[in-house]
Scaffold this motif. Sequence first.
Motif, mmCIF file in Angstrom:
data_model
loop_
_atom_site.group_PDB
_atom_site.id
_atom_site.type_symbol
_atom_site.label_atom_id
_atom_site.label_comp_id
_atom_site.label_asym_id
_atom_site.label_seq_id
_atom_site.Cartn_x
_atom_site.Cartn_y
_atom_site.Cartn_z
ATOM 1 N N ALA A 187 6.041 8.078 -8.603
ATOM 2 C CA ALA A 187 5.385 7.516 -7.217
ATOM 3 C C ALA A 187 4.797 6.268 -7.930
ATOM 4 C CB ALA A 187 4.535 8.740 -7.052
ATOM 5 N N VAL A 188 4.609 5.583 -6.882
ATOM 6 C CA VAL A 188 3.851 4.230 -7.015
ATOM 7 C C VAL A 188 2.986 4.081 -5.757
ATOM 8 C CG1 VAL A 188 5.681 2.903 -5.992
ATOM 9 C CG2 VAL A 188 3.870 1.822 -7.467
ATOM 10 N N ALA A 189 1.778 3.328 -6.049
ATOM 11 C CA ALA A 189 0.713 3.269 -4.845
ATOM 12 C C ALA A 189 0.883 1.382 -4.604
ATOM 13 C CB ALA A 189 -0.616 3.565 -5.292
ATOM 14 N N ILE A 190 1.150 1.286 -3.412
ATOM 15 C CA ILE A 190 1.374 -0.076 -2.946
ATOM 16 C C ILE A 190 0.469 -0.323 -1.897
ATOM 17 C CG2 ILE A 190 3.128 -1.685 -2.244
ATOM 18 C CD1 ILE A 190 5.071 -0.022 -3.439
ATOM 19 N N ARG A 191 -0.373 -1.314 -1.967
ATOM 20 C CA ARG A 191 -1.198 -1.860 -0.931
ATOM 21 C C ARG A 191 -0.613 -2.756 -0.016
ATOM 22 N NH1 ARG A 191 -3.693 -5.407 1.379
ATOM 23 N NH2 ARG A 191 -5.521 -5.296 2.645
ATOM 24 N N ALA A 192 -0.409 -2.739 1.216
ATOM 25 C CA ALA A 192 0.135 -3.515 2.285
ATOM 26 C C ALA A 192 -0.598 -3.107 3.763
ATOM 27 C CB ALA A 192 1.589 -3.283 2.342
ATOM 28 N N ASP A 193 -0.613 -4.525 4.335
ATOM 29 C CA ASP A 193 -0.970 -4.277 5.889
ATOM 30 C C ASP A 193 0.480 -4.309 6.461
ATOM 31 O OD1 ASP A 193 -1.650 -4.554 8.476
ATOM 32 O OD2 ASP A 193 -3.161 -6.075 8.125
ATOM 33 N N VAL A 194 0.642 -2.941 6.911
ATOM 34 C CA VAL A 194 1.980 -2.841 7.360
ATOM 35 C C VAL A 194 2.198 -3.382 8.830
ATOM 36 C CG1 VAL A 194 2.701 -0.795 5.973
ATOM 37 C CG2 VAL A 194 1.426 -0.483 8.210
ATOM 38 N N GLY A 195 1.081 -3.961 9.437
ATOM 39 C CA GLY A 195 1.161 -4.742 10.485
ATOM 40 C C GLY A 195 1.571 -6.187 10.416
ATOM 41 N N GLU A 196 1.726 -6.671 9.212
ATOM 42 C CA GLU A 196 2.119 -8.009 8.515
ATOM 43 C C GLU A 196 3.452 -8.288 8.102
ATOM 44 O OE1 GLU A 196 0.501 -10.538 9.031
ATOM 45 O OE2 GLU A 196 -1.403 -10.149 10.080
ATOM 46 N N ALA A 197 4.076 -8.864 8.615
ATOM 47 C CA ALA A 197 5.696 -8.897 8.254
ATOM 48 C C ALA A 197 5.921 -9.275 6.700
ATOM 49 C CB ALA A 197 6.324 -9.960 9.093
ATOM 50 N N ASP A 198 4.831 -10.178 6.031
ATOM 51 C CA ASP A 198 4.901 -10.560 4.622
ATOM 52 C C ASP A 198 4.656 -9.463 3.901
ATOM 53 O OD1 ASP A 198 5.727 -13.228 5.614
ATOM 54 O OD2 ASP A 198 4.058 -14.334 5.163
ATOM 55 N N ASP A 199 3.595 -8.582 4.108
ATOM 56 C CA ASP A 199 3.109 -7.376 3.492
ATOM 57 C C ASP A 199 4.132 -6.500 3.303
ATOM 58 O OD1 ASP A 199 0.776 -8.721 2.950
ATOM 59 O OD2 ASP A 199 -0.484 -7.076 3.691
ATOM 60 N N VAL A 200 4.927 -6.368 4.926
ATOM 61 C CA VAL A 200 5.936 -5.217 4.750
ATOM 62 C C VAL A 200 7.230 -5.651 3.784
ATOM 63 C CG1 VAL A 200 7.773 -4.298 6.018
ATOM 64 C CG2 VAL A 200 5.169 -4.375 7.095
ATOM 65 N N ALA A 201 7.478 -7.065 3.812
ATOM 66 C CA ALA A 201 8.777 -7.268 2.812
ATOM 67 C C ALA A 201 8.190 -6.926 1.427
ATOM 68 C CB ALA A 201 8.795 -8.953 2.910
ATOM 69 N N ALA A 202 6.874 -7.240 1.016
ATOM 70 C CA ALA A 202 6.556 -7.203 -0.416
ATOM 71 C C ALA A 202 6.543 -5.688 -0.645
ATOM 72 C CB ALA A 202 5.059 -7.830 -0.641
ATOM 73 N N LEU A 203 6.163 -4.801 0.215
ATOM 74 C CA LEU A 203 5.912 -3.324 0.135
ATOM 75 C C LEU A 203 7.246 -2.954 -0.312
ATOM 76 C CD1 LEU A 203 4.841 -0.566 0.325
ATOM 77 C CD2 LEU A 203 4.808 -0.898 2.808
ATOM 78 N N VAL A 204 8.499 -3.286 0.472
ATOM 79 C CA VAL A 204 9.654 -2.706 0.417
ATOM 80 C C VAL A 204 10.342 -3.074 -0.900
ATOM 81 C CG1 VAL A 204 12.024 -2.674 1.518
ATOM 82 C CG2 VAL A 204 9.906 -2.514 3.036
ATOM 83 N N ARG A 205 10.029 -4.463 -1.121
ATOM 84 C CA ARG A 205 10.544 -5.087 -2.342
ATOM 85 C C ARG A 205 9.964 -4.261 -3.808
ATOM 86 N NH1 ARG A 205 9.607 -9.738 -1.128
ATOM 87 N NH2 ARG A 205 7.693 -9.906 -2.074
ATOM 88 N N LYS A 206 8.532 -4.041 -3.625
ATOM 89 C CA LYS A 206 8.199 -3.581 -4.909
ATOM 90 C C LYS A 206 8.547 -1.908 -4.986
ATOM 91 C CE LYS A 206 3.828 -2.470 -7.215
ATOM 92 N NZ LYS A 206 2.247 -2.857 -7.337
ATOM 93 N N ALA A 207 8.581 -1.328 -3.949
ATOM 94 C CA ALA A 207 9.043 0.183 -3.826
ATOM 95 C C ALA A 207 10.549 0.098 -4.472
ATOM 96 C CB ALA A 207 8.972 0.760 -2.300
ATOM 97 N N ARG A 208 11.408 -0.743 -4.068
ATOM 98 C CA ARG A 208 12.812 -0.958 -4.435
ATOM 99 C C ARG A 208 12.684 -1.025 -6.097
ATOM 100 N NH1 ARG A 208 15.072 -6.077 -2.739
ATOM 101 N NH2 ARG A 208 13.856 -6.584 -4.645
ATOM 102 N N ASP A 209 11.867 -2.109 -6.597
ATOM 103 C CA ASP A 209 12.035 -2.487 -7.862
ATOM 104 C C ASP A 209 11.448 -1.588 -8.798
ATOM 105 O OD1 ASP A 209 13.096 -4.959 -7.010
ATOM 106 O OD2 ASP A 209 11.221 -6.052 -7.057
#
Length: 252
Positions: free
Chosen positions: A67-89
């Motif tokens: 598991a990994v905790a990832i901060r992101a405002d999922v109403g923001e496109a840039d945050d969403v992209a970073a969230l998905v990228r960090k989850a994948r990595d």
Amino acid sequence: MTPDTRTPIDNTLSGRVAIVTGGSRGIGRAVALALGRAGVHVAVNYHSDEAAAREVCARIEAMGSRAVAIRADVGEADDVAALVRKARDTLGTVTVLVNNAGISRLVPLDRIELQDWNDLLRTNLTSAFLMTQAVLPPMRQARWGRIINMSSIAAQTGGVIGPHYAASKAGMLGLTHSYANLLAREGITVNAIAPALIESDMIANNPAIRPDMIPMGRFGTADEVADLTVATLRNGYVTGQTINLNGGWYMN
């Protein structure tokens, strides 16, 4: 005898990677933990409470999943992209998504303003669109994916919070239907769960909400929502459905 050449059906969750938005508390927390018990590696998204998200991750890891905790405002496109990228990595390719992030705002009808409308649509509905678009490419490539959109009985009855909340949750049903229809032949299922009066912070601050509003006479629990979520994710033949979890308040 003619050999069966059909592609084997794979509904295995163990070893998959999931993102649960709003996963640090309430329903999202229960879903993240239930996925961990099912052997899923979970990216626990949070907006502000890092300690709570890390506690969820620690419990998942104690079950043997990652598991990994990832901060992101999922109403923001840039945050969403970073969230998905960090989850994948960190965990691997994401093939399970639970769009759970949401807010409510109890405002008298004659005081609901455009900002209330925009805030709820952005957090409750736009986030689900952004997250889904972000995870779809690898799901389509793998021809396997599971998406759950956490809606509400408010989408069906208007609910007890207001039109701004009801519209945001009703929009999730349309979103579910469209994605499910477009992706049905690609091994990707998309469903909505519509809970009512689940024990959480969201109902604790609303004096108009009482257990006797539910035919069963009690509030639902986050664990009950989580159990249904995992069961739906496991079933590859259910798609485009709104699954009701409301103690008999709304029947169809």
